[in-house]
Scaffold this motif. Structure first.
Motif, PDB file in Angstrom:
ATOM      1  N   ASN A   1      63.723  72.447  43.045  1.00 40.90           N
ATOM      2  CA  ASN A   1      62.230  72.740  44.012  1.00 40.90           C
ATOM      3  C   ASN A   1      62.308  72.953  44.641  1.00 40.90           C
ATOM      4  O   ASN A   1      62.527  74.473  45.857  1.00 40.90           O
ATOM      5  CB  ASN A   1      61.083  72.020  43.668  1.00 40.90           C
ATOM      6  CG  ASN A   1      60.952  71.695  41.898  1.00 40.90           C
ATOM      7  OD1 ASN A   1      60.764  72.773  41.241  1.00 40.90           O
ATOM      8  ND2 ASN A   1      59.936  70.369  41.994  1.00 40.90           N
ATOM      9  N   SER A   2      63.323  72.251  45.854  1.00 41.95           N
ATOM     10  CA  SER A   2      63.905  72.717  47.476  1.00 41.95           C
ATOM     11  C   SER A   2      64.011  73.936  46.598  1.00 41.95           C
ATOM     12  O   SER A   2      64.434  74.581  47.993  1.00 41.95           O
ATOM     13  CB  SER A   2      64.800  71.754  47.251  1.00 41.95           C
ATOM     14  OG  SER A   2      64.594  71.533  49.345  1.00 41.95           O
TER      15      SER A   2
ATOM     16  N   TRP B   1      62.166  77.063  46.479  1.00 44.05           N
ATOM     17  CA  TRP B   1      61.383  77.687  47.669  1.00 44.05           C
ATOM     18  C   TRP B   1      61.839  77.379  48.048  1.00 44.05           C
ATOM     19  O   TRP B   1      61.393  77.713  49.418  1.00 44.05           O
ATOM     20  CB  TRP B   1      59.779  76.501  47.437  1.00 44.05           C
ATOM     21  CG  TRP B   1      59.438  76.320  45.846  1.00 44.05           C
ATOM     22  CD1 TRP B   1      58.840  74.856  45.101  1.00 44.05           C
ATOM     23  CD2 TRP B   1      59.229  76.932  44.941  1.00 44.05           C
ATOM     24  NE1 TRP B   1      59.493  75.076  44.189  1.00 44.05           N
ATOM     25  CE2 TRP B   1      59.029  75.964  43.490  1.00 44.05           C
ATOM     26  CE3 TRP B   1      59.898  78.271  44.551  1.00 44.05           C
ATOM     27  CZ2 TRP B   1      59.087  76.277  41.982  1.00 44.05           C
ATOM     28  CZ3 TRP B   1      59.402  79.092  42.768  1.00 44.05           C
ATOM     29  CH2 TRP B   1      59.072  77.835  41.660  1.00 44.05           C
ATOM     30  N   GLY B   2      63.382  77.506  48.583  1.00 44.27           N
ATOM     31  CA  GLY B   2      63.449  77.028  49.951  1.00 44.27           C
ATOM     32  C   GLY B   2      64.301  78.584  50.684  1.00 44.27           C
ATOM     33  O   GLY B   2      64.705  79.869  49.601  1.00 44.27           O
TER      34      GLY B   2
ATOM     35  N   GLU C   1      63.684  67.604  41.871  1.00 43.63           N
ATOM     36  CA  GLU C   1      62.772  67.731  43.492  1.00 43.63           C
ATOM     37  C   GLU C   1      64.176  68.687  43.911  1.00 43.63           C
ATOM     38  O   GLU C   1      63.920  69.865  44.775  1.00 43.63           O
ATOM     39  CB  GLU C   1      63.046  66.589  44.463  1.00 43.63           C
ATOM     40  CG  GLU C   1      62.088  65.484  43.779  1.00 43.63           C
ATOM     41  CD  GLU C   1      62.095  64.591  42.450  1.00 43.63           C
ATOM     42  OE1 GLU C   1      60.950  63.372  42.365  1.00 43.63           O
ATOM     43  OE2 GLU C   1      62.694  65.026  42.002  1.00 43.63           O
TER      44      GLU C   1
END
Length: 194
Positions: A68-69, A72-73, A65
């Motif tokens: 991914n954060s 995509w951030g 997580e």
């Protein structure tokens, strides 16, 4: 644990002071990033044991997580904006070890890639690599070391942070560490990852 790295290869005459300033002014932004075990802000400079100028941050994620954060951030978008979208390599974690110099700030890093032979049974080859990794992580000067695998290409990756000025030449690609963000280093666990 997940390992991740992208490499931004820069022109031969690129002023690497720009990268040093970037890390000095922005590196602290991930010092408390959720899900991040550690991020080593790495560089290689042409003529200093490297054929290229390169900015090549290396990450160990305690949880997907967090990875991914980041991807995509806004953090990764800064890289995309400034350098274009690099290929992001990632590997499944096999083992993590703190070394005898774990309390020291790392100044160097090595990355060694080793293909698994086509005839090698994966389970046996990985078990042997994990045992070898545990022994190698106990060497003088080791801050921390991770072992991971890319099962798409059946390639092992050993990544080691060093407290000594020059990482051993026979350890693969050598980098200088400009900064280390390690908000979740203790979450990476010790030993094998299954």
């Amino acid at each position: 644990m997940h390992a991740m790295q992208y490499e931004i290869t820069l022109p031969a005459d690129y002023d690497m002071g720009i990268i040093r300033t970037r890390v000095a002014t922005r590196g602290h932004l991930l010092d408390d990033f959720p899900g991040l075990g550690l991020k080593a802000y790495l560089v290689r400079e042409r003529g200093d044991g490297s054929p290229v100028n390169q900015y090549a941050p290396f990450y160990l994620w305690a949880a997907p997580e967090g990875m991914n954060s980041f991807l995509w951030g806004p953090g990764f978008q800064g890289i995309v904006h400034d350098f274009g979208r690099p290929v992001v390599q990632h590997w499944t974690g096999l083992a993590y070890e703190e070394g005898p110099a774990s309390g020291a700030a790392p100044v160097g890093a090595t990355r060694r890639r080793t293909p698994l032979g086509e005839g090698a049974p994966p389970g046996e080859a990985v078990a042997d690599a994990v045992a070898r990794h545990a022994r190698e992580a106990r060497r003088d000067g080791v801050v921390a070391s991770a072992l991971a695998i890319d099962p798409r290409h059946w390639e092992l990756l050993a990544f080691t942070l060093w407290a000594v000025g020059e990482a051993p030449a026979d350890e693969g690609d050598r980098f200088r560490v400009l900064h280390l963000s390690a908000p979740g280093r203790e979450l990476l666990g010790a030993g094998r990852q299954w």
